[in-house]
Design an enzyme around this catalytic site. Structure first.
Site, PDB file in Angstrom:
ATOM      1  CG  HIS A 231     -24.860  17.740  15.557  1.00 39.30           C
ATOM      2  ND1 HIS A 231     -25.251  19.005  15.199  1.00 39.30           N
ATOM      3  CD2 HIS A 231     -25.976  16.983  15.560  1.00 39.30           C
ATOM      4  CE1 HIS A 231     -26.560  19.010  14.997  1.00 39.30           C
ATOM      5  NE2 HIS A 231     -27.018  17.806  15.213  1.00 39.30           N
TER       6      HIS A 231
ATOM      7  CD  GLU B 137     -28.225   7.775  15.340  1.00 42.16           C
ATOM      8  OE1 GLU B 137     -28.340   7.791  14.098  1.00 42.16           O
ATOM      9  OE2 GLU B 137     -27.734   8.711  15.986  1.00 42.16           O
TER      10      GLU B 137
ATOM     11  NE  ARG C  58     -23.270  22.221  18.030  1.00 43.13           N
ATOM     12  CZ  ARG C  58     -22.659  21.864  16.900  1.00 43.13           C
ATOM     13  NH1 ARG C  58     -21.358  21.953  16.796  1.00 43.13           N
ATOM     14  NH2 ARG C  58     -23.350  21.432  15.870  1.00 43.13           N
ATOM     15  NE  ARG C  59     -27.964  15.596  18.781  1.00 44.24           N
ATOM     16  CZ  ARG C  59     -27.897  14.441  18.163  1.00 44.24           C
ATOM     17  NH1 ARG C  59     -27.899  13.317  18.849  1.00 44.24           N
ATOM     18  NH2 ARG C  59     -27.837  14.387  16.859  1.00 44.24           N
TER      19      ARG C  59
ATOM     20  CG  ASP D 261     -30.631  17.208  12.157  1.00 48.12           C
ATOM     21  OD1 ASP D 261     -30.592  17.450  10.937  1.00 48.12           O
ATOM     22  OD2 ASP D 261     -29.809  17.629  12.969  1.00 48.12           O
TER      23      ASP D 261
END
Length: 142
Positions: free
Chosen positions: A8, A20, A11-12, A42
């Site tokens: 994930h 965080e 892909r950014r 998210d």
């Protein structure tokens, strides 16, 4: 799960900054030297779950007040900024009713939180099978 998270993140876009803040995104944002132009949270459901686990043993009413209050503070923080926000959450109201008391409490709390976020949002879009379905305002999509 670690592998899934890694894919994930890969892909950014490289210019994205990740913060965080599993229990306090408002505090995390306030600690930044510059507010982002576009903010992606998210996800709300993981945040609510984290708060529930952090405050396990707290009465149902106090827990709801804490969590809804935290979400309202986040929404206010976003509204005060010059940027835009995309807030991702799961819709658990379309699934089976949880069999455990904690699962039912999570579903109820997330429903309350999702309603508060949707009320404050200019646009709300549900994604079903990868297809965007506009909810608010009705009949429009960017």
């Amino acid at each position: 799960m670690e592998e899934r998270i890694q894919r994930h993140q890969e892909r950014r876009p490289s210019n994205w900054h990740t913060l965080e803040a599993p229990l306090n995104p408002v505090g995390g944002l306030q600690g930044q030297t510059a507010r982002p132009r576009i903010l992606l949270l998210d996800s709300v459901d993981v945040w609510v779950s984290n708060l529930m686990l952090e405050h396990e043993g707290t009465s149902r009413l106090e827990l709801e007040a804490r969590i809804v209050g935290a979400v309202r503070r986040f929404v206010a923080c976003v509204q005060e900024s010059d940027g835009e926000a995309v807030i991702v959450s799961s819709e658990v109201g379309h699934s089976l009713i949880a069999t455990s008391p904690m699962g039912r409490q999570f579903q109820d709390l997330l429903g309350t939180v999702n309603q508060a976020v949707a009320e404050a949002a200019d646009k709300v879009t549900m994604v079903i099978a990868g297809l965007p379905v506009p909810i608010k305002p009705l009949g429009t999509f960017p």
